[in-house]
Every structure is written in C-alpha cells, then in structure tokens.
Motif scaffolding. Structure first.
Motif, PDB file in Angstrom:
ATOM      1  N   VAL A 211      13.479  51.435  39.899  1.00  0.00           N
ATOM      2  CA  VAL A 211      14.439  50.370  40.167  1.00  0.00           C
ATOM      3  C   VAL A 211      14.100  49.185  39.275  1.00  0.00           C
ATOM      4  O   VAL A 211      12.934  48.805  39.130  1.00  0.00           O
ATOM      5  CB  VAL A 211      14.430  49.946  41.659  1.00  0.00           C
ATOM      6  CG1 VAL A 211      13.056  49.457  42.104  1.00  0.00           C
ATOM      7  CG2 VAL A 211      15.486  48.871  41.921  1.00  0.00           C
ATOM      8  N   LEU A 212      15.116  48.641  38.644  1.00  0.00           N
ATOM      9  CA  LEU A 212      14.967  47.436  37.832  1.00  0.00           C
ATOM     10  C   LEU A 212      15.477  46.247  38.636  1.00  0.00           C
ATOM     11  O   LEU A 212      16.638  46.223  39.043  1.00  0.00           O
ATOM     12  CB  LEU A 212      15.759  47.556  36.526  1.00  0.00           C
ATOM     13  CG  LEU A 212      15.777  46.304  35.646  1.00  0.00           C
ATOM     14  CD1 LEU A 212      14.374  45.980  35.136  1.00  0.00           C
ATOM     15  CD2 LEU A 212      16.743  46.474  34.466  1.00  0.00           C
ATOM     16  N   ILE A 213      14.610  45.255  38.867  1.00  0.00           N
ATOM     17  CA  ILE A 213      14.994  44.033  39.560  1.00  0.00           C
ATOM     18  C   ILE A 213      15.251  42.963  38.506  1.00  0.00           C
ATOM     19  O   ILE A 213      14.368  42.654  37.698  1.00  0.00           O
ATOM     20  CB  ILE A 213      13.890  43.551  40.527  1.00  0.00           C
ATOM     21  CG1 ILE A 213      13.428  44.696  41.443  1.00  0.00           C
ATOM     22  CG2 ILE A 213      14.376  42.355  41.335  1.00  0.00           C
ATOM     23  CD1 ILE A 213      14.502  45.282  42.314  1.00  0.00           C
ATOM     24  N   SER A 285      16.997  54.624  38.221  1.00  0.00           N
ATOM     25  CA  SER A 285      17.667  55.132  39.421  1.00  0.00           C
ATOM     26  C   SER A 285      18.594  54.062  39.985  1.00  0.00           C
ATOM     27  O   SER A 285      19.724  54.345  40.371  1.00  0.00           O
ATOM     28  CB  SER A 285      16.637  55.536  40.480  1.00  0.00           C
ATOM     29  OG  SER A 285      15.742  56.499  39.984  1.00  0.00           O
ATOM     30  N   LYS A 286      18.090  52.814  40.002  1.00  0.00           N
ATOM     31  CA  LYS A 286      18.868  51.697  40.523  1.00  0.00           C
ATOM     32  C   LYS A 286      18.548  50.439  39.732  1.00  0.00           C
ATOM     33  O   LYS A 286      17.456  50.283  39.191  1.00  0.00           O
ATOM     34  CB  LYS A 286      18.538  51.451  42.008  1.00  0.00           C
ATOM     35  CG  LYS A 286      18.906  52.601  42.933  1.00  0.00           C
ATOM     36  CD  LYS A 286      18.566  52.278  44.395  1.00  0.00           C
ATOM     37  CE  LYS A 286      18.976  53.437  45.301  1.00  0.00           C
ATOM     38  NZ  LYS A 286      18.683  53.160  46.719  1.00  0.00           N
ATOM     39  N   VAL A 287      19.516  49.535  39.677  1.00  0.00           N
ATOM     40  CA  VAL A 287      19.287  48.193  39.153  1.00  0.00           C
ATOM     41  C   VAL A 287      19.854  47.221  40.178  1.00  0.00           C
ATOM     42  O   VAL A 287      20.958  47.418  40.695  1.00  0.00           O
ATOM     43  CB  VAL A 287      19.917  47.993  37.758  1.00  0.00           C
ATOM     44  CG1 VAL A 287      21.408  48.286  37.757  1.00  0.00           C
ATOM     45  CG2 VAL A 287      19.669  46.574  37.267  1.00  0.00           C
ATOM     46  N   VAL A 288      19.077  46.172  40.504  1.00  0.00           N
ATOM     47  CA  VAL A 288      19.426  45.276  41.607  1.00  0.00           C
ATOM     48  C   VAL A 288      19.261  43.823  41.176  1.00  0.00           C
ATOM     49  O   VAL A 288      18.274  43.463  40.516  1.00  0.00           O
ATOM     50  CB  VAL A 288      18.527  45.540  42.838  1.00  0.00           C
ATOM     51  CG1 VAL A 288      18.862  44.563  43.966  1.00  0.00           C
ATOM     52  CG2 VAL A 288      18.679  46.977  43.312  1.00  0.00           C
ATOM     53  N   SER A 289      20.219  42.992  41.559  1.00  0.00           N
ATOM     54  CA  SER A 289      20.091  41.546  41.383  1.00  0.00           C
ATOM     55  C   SER A 289      20.860  40.858  42.510  1.00  0.00           C
ATOM     56  O   SER A 289      21.374  41.519  43.421  1.00  0.00           O
ATOM     57  CB  SER A 289      20.611  41.105  40.017  1.00  0.00           C
ATOM     58  OG  SER A 289      20.277  39.747  39.772  1.00  0.00           O
ATOM     59  N   ILE A 290      20.955  39.538  42.442  1.00  0.00           N
ATOM     60  CA  ILE A 290      21.697  38.797  43.469  1.00  0.00           C
ATOM     61  C   ILE A 290      23.184  38.771  43.128  1.00  0.00           C
ATOM     62  O   ILE A 290      24.019  39.213  43.909  1.00  0.00           O
ATOM     63  CB  ILE A 290      21.156  37.359  43.613  1.00  0.00           C
ATOM     64  CG1 ILE A 290      19.675  37.393  43.986  1.00  0.00           C
ATOM     65  CG2 ILE A 290      21.959  36.599  44.684  1.00  0.00           C
ATOM     66  CD1 ILE A 290      19.374  38.140  45.267  1.00  0.00           C
ATOM     67  N   GLY A 294      24.318  41.017  34.276  1.00  0.00           N
ATOM     68  CA  GLY A 294      23.437  41.873  33.500  1.00  0.00           C
ATOM     69  C   GLY A 294      23.313  43.290  34.016  1.00  0.00           C
ATOM     70  O   GLY A 294      23.071  44.215  33.236  1.00  0.00           O
ATOM     71  N   ILE A 295      23.497  43.490  35.323  1.00  0.00           N
ATOM     72  CA  ILE A 295      23.314  44.829  35.881  1.00  0.00           C
ATOM     73  C   ILE A 295      24.320  45.828  35.317  1.00  0.00           C
ATOM     74  O   ILE A 295      24.038  47.020  35.234  1.00  0.00           O
ATOM     75  CB  ILE A 295      23.396  44.830  37.423  1.00  0.00           C
ATOM     76  CG1 ILE A 295      24.807  44.502  37.895  1.00  0.00           C
ATOM     77  CG2 ILE A 295      22.380  43.883  38.038  1.00  0.00           C
ATOM     78  CD1 ILE A 295      25.037  44.771  39.378  1.00  0.00           C
ATOM     79  N   VAL A 302      22.787  53.780  39.845  1.00  0.00           N
ATOM     80  CA  VAL A 302      23.393  52.887  40.829  1.00  0.00           C
ATOM     81  C   VAL A 302      23.155  51.438  40.401  1.00  0.00           C
ATOM     82  O   VAL A 302      22.021  51.080  40.057  1.00  0.00           O
ATOM     83  CB  VAL A 302      22.792  53.104  42.239  1.00  0.00           C
ATOM     84  CG1 VAL A 302      23.471  52.181  43.249  1.00  0.00           C
ATOM     85  CG2 VAL A 302      22.927  54.560  42.662  1.00  0.00           C
ATOM     86  N   LYS A 303      24.209  50.618  40.419  1.00  0.00           N
ATOM     87  CA  LYS A 303      24.117  49.206  40.039  1.00  0.00           C
ATOM     88  C   LYS A 303      24.579  48.353  41.210  1.00  0.00           C
ATOM     89  O   LYS A 303      25.720  48.493  41.656  1.00  0.00           O
ATOM     90  CB  LYS A 303      24.968  48.934  38.796  1.00  0.00           C
ATOM     91  CG  LYS A 303      24.638  49.874  37.633  1.00  0.00           C
ATOM     92  CD  LYS A 303      25.530  49.638  36.434  1.00  0.00           C
ATOM     93  CE  LYS A 303      25.218  50.658  35.334  1.00  0.00           C
ATOM     94  NZ  LYS A 303      25.930  50.377  34.079  1.00  0.00           N
ATOM     95  N   MET A 304      23.695  47.466  41.684  1.00  0.00           N
ATOM     96  CA  MET A 304      23.998  46.758  42.924  1.00  0.00           C
ATOM     97  C   MET A 304      23.674  45.266  42.832  1.00  0.00           C
ATOM     98  O   MET A 304      22.550  44.894  42.484  1.00  0.00           O
ATOM     99  CB  MET A 304      23.201  47.367  44.083  1.00  0.00           C
ATOM    100  CG  MET A 304      23.514  48.830  44.347  1.00  0.00           C
ATOM    101  SD  MET A 304      22.506  49.508  45.705  1.00  0.00           S
ATOM    102  CE  MET A 304      20.888  49.572  44.922  1.00  0.00           C
ATOM    103  N   ASN A 305      24.659  44.434  43.160  1.00  0.00           N
ATOM    104  CA  ASN A 305      24.435  43.012  43.385  1.00  0.00           C
ATOM    105  C   ASN A 305      24.363  42.781  44.888  1.00  0.00           C
ATOM    106  O   ASN A 305      25.236  43.232  45.631  1.00  0.00           O
ATOM    107  CB  ASN A 305      25.548  42.169  42.768  1.00  0.00           C
ATOM    108  CG  ASN A 305      25.262  41.792  41.331  1.00  0.00           C
ATOM    109  OD1 ASN A 305      24.122  41.507  40.968  1.00  0.00           O
ATOM    110  ND2 ASN A 305      26.293  41.773  40.498  1.00  0.00           N
TER     111      ASN A 305
END
Length: 337
Positions: A211-213, A285-290, A294-295, A302-305
C-alpha cells in the motif's frame, strides 16, 4: 514566438518536459514557489533541465506572499518578464483555478500573446470559490484577473474532467490525458526525463500486498494543525502495518512534517512526481490518501481517497469521521474476502 511554461511543482515540470519533447518548440521554463525546499530542489535540477533538447533557459524564483500582498512582486514580475523572457511569447500556465489567476501568473498572462492553461491536479475542479470579501480584495486591490477565460488569447484549457468545471471553462477545455502523452514519447526522451528526476527506488523483492500512503500539506495549507495531520496519517499507516501490508510512503512535496512512522516504512522521494510511477514496472495493491489527485496516476489495483468531500468540509473532525468510516469499511472487506 517562444513558449514559456510557468510551473510550481515537480508534476508541472514533468508535464512541461513531456510537452516540450512532444512538440519540439524552443521553450523557457519558469519555476516558482513560496517553499524554500521546493526552490532548492528546482535549483538542483536546473542544469539537468538545460540539457533537455529545446529548453532555451530556466528561471527559478522564490515567491514571497508578503511581497505579493505589498505589491512588490508586481515590480519583480515585470523585471523578470522584461529581462529574462523579453520577446513575444505563448504562456503555458499551471497557476490558476476555476475562478481566477494566481499572483504568480497574473502579470505573465497580461503580457502573453497566446495562453494555454493546464490543470494543477486532477481534482482541481473541486477548488472552492473565494468568499465575497476575499474576491473583492484580490480583484480590486491586487488586480487579480477573474475573467481570464473570456479573453481571446486563451487558446485552450487542458483538464482531466472537462465536464466537471464551470461552463466558462468547459467552452475552451480539452482533455488532458497524461498517460497518452507518456505513451507518445520516444524512448530516448522518456529515458532523459526519467533520469532527470533521479528516481532510483528499487521495488524488487517486495511483499505481494503493498500500500502506498500519499500525504498532503493539510497543516501547511492551514486546514488542520500539524499534530492533527500527523495523527491522521499515523492511524492509516498503523492500520495497514497491522494488516501485514508492505507500507510505502510518499510525502507531498509541500509536506514539511516528520512523521513518527517514517523509519518503519519504505519512502519514495517526495519531490518525485507520482505520475512518474507510470514509467516503473510495479503495481501497488492499494494507494491511499485523504483527498489527493495523485492517487489516480499511481499504478495500483485499488485507489482510495479517505474523504471524497474534503473540500466541502476540510475540518479535522470531518476528516476523522471519514477516516473511521473508511477503516471500518476496509475491515469489513477483510471479512468478506
């Protein structure tokens, strides 16, 4: 007539270099930022940028907000335009929002013969409109242009989601597809741009689940305090660490915080545009931010704000509510799987 690119972030510079490599026109790159760290980064890149074909000159300038508000920057803008740009030019500017120009682009826009606007980030359409008092101050005291889209010299406005912008933007908008721009690059140009940003991160032998934060400058932009920002991102990192993910961290270029978890995660240089990850043979697998644009550019399953309506209510309490809902949903998905 030469091209002048007004940039403020590594992403802007990346898009600029891709555009120059594609159209082959003689260009001046004007790099501005109020951040000392960003200016230092641009200064380090300057000589490398000058080695890129068709880049005629590179201007690096630190903007001071106090000088903007005192009118001193206007005189400096005129000096830079007269001394370093001189002749007729076509302006490519990232310094705008759906409602007005920025201090950094106001004078250059005025003197340009032709203008192309390029979005600052993919979620730019959510940029809030100025409150009435602020708008009056910026428009009538600082002479910031709020009617720029109506001028004939504006050729086009490049954005990722034309239909989500106000109608005045839509009339001149064209689709900005960065992936397509990259795919059209010749391999030698792609290699030179890749090497320019010194991306040397090694993804070999990483866990399958990763996961990328991606952080955001939430405290630097005065949305919340620094401690609140640290608490939010710490909770996200701890959550995924406990789930057994290989955690990667990419700070926003303007994020100046030192997080308590940094020594325990794999960090990607914050000044590397996330879009350059499209050129790396690795998928998270996933990238997450607020609430980050950029995601969308990161290769990920999976890309999730966490907080999709952040710009409607950027308060700490609202982010906390969004985060709880988000983490509860992630736990529920575990049980389903």
């Amino acid at each position: 007539m030469r091209d002048v690119y007004l940039c403020a972030t590594p992403l802007h510079l990346l898009i600029t270099l891709v555009n120059i490599a594609t159209n082959g026109k003689t260009s001046v790159i004007y790099l501005v930022s109020p951040s000392a760290d960003m200016i230092h980064y641009f200064e380090r890149l300057k000589n490398k940028i000058l080695e890129i074909e068709n880049v005629e000159s590179v201007i690096v300038r630190k903007r001071r907000r106090v000088w903007d508000h005192l009118g001193i920057s206007f005189l400096i803008d005129r000096f830079y335009q007269t001394i370093y740009i001189k002749s007729k030019y076509k302006l490519f500017s990232f310094a705008w929002n759906p409602y007005s120009l920025f201090f950094s682009s106001n004078y250059l826009f005025k003197k340009a013969k032709k203008v192309v606007f390029i979005e600052d980030a993919e979620l730019m359409y959510k940029y809030p409109e100025n409150k009435k008092i602020k708008k009056i101050l910026r428009k009538y005291v600082y002479r910031i242009n709020y009617d720029f889209t109506s001028e004939d010299k504006v050729e086009k406005i490049l954005v990722s989601h034309p239909e989500k912008f106000p109608i005045n933007i839509q009339r001149k908008s064209e689709l900005l597809d960065f992936s397509k721009l990259i795919s059209n690059l010749k391999e030698d140009s792609k290699t030179k741009i890749f090497e320019l940003f010194d991306f040397d991160f090694n993804f070999d032998n990483q866990n399958n689940e990763s996961v990328l934060i991606m952080t955001q400058p939430l405290s630097e932009n005065k949305y919340i305090t620094e401690n609140e920002k640290k608490s939010i991102f710490n909770d996200i990192v701890v959550f995924y660490e406990r789930k057994g993910y290989q955690v990667f961290l990419k700070k926003h270029p303007l994020d100046s915080s030192n997080y308590p978890f940094e020594e325990n995660v794999s960090q990607i240089n914050k000044f590397i545009p996330s879009e350059i990850l499209e050129m790396v043979n690795y998928e998270f697998s996933k990238v997450v931010s607020i609430a980050s644009s950029g995601i969308f550019s990161v290769p990920s399953k999976v890309k999730m704000n966490v907080c999709s309506d952040f710009f409607d209510d950027p308060s700490y309490n609202h982010i906390r509510v969004c985060l709880k809902i988000f983490l509860d949903r992630e736990l529920a998905n575990d049980y389903k799987e």
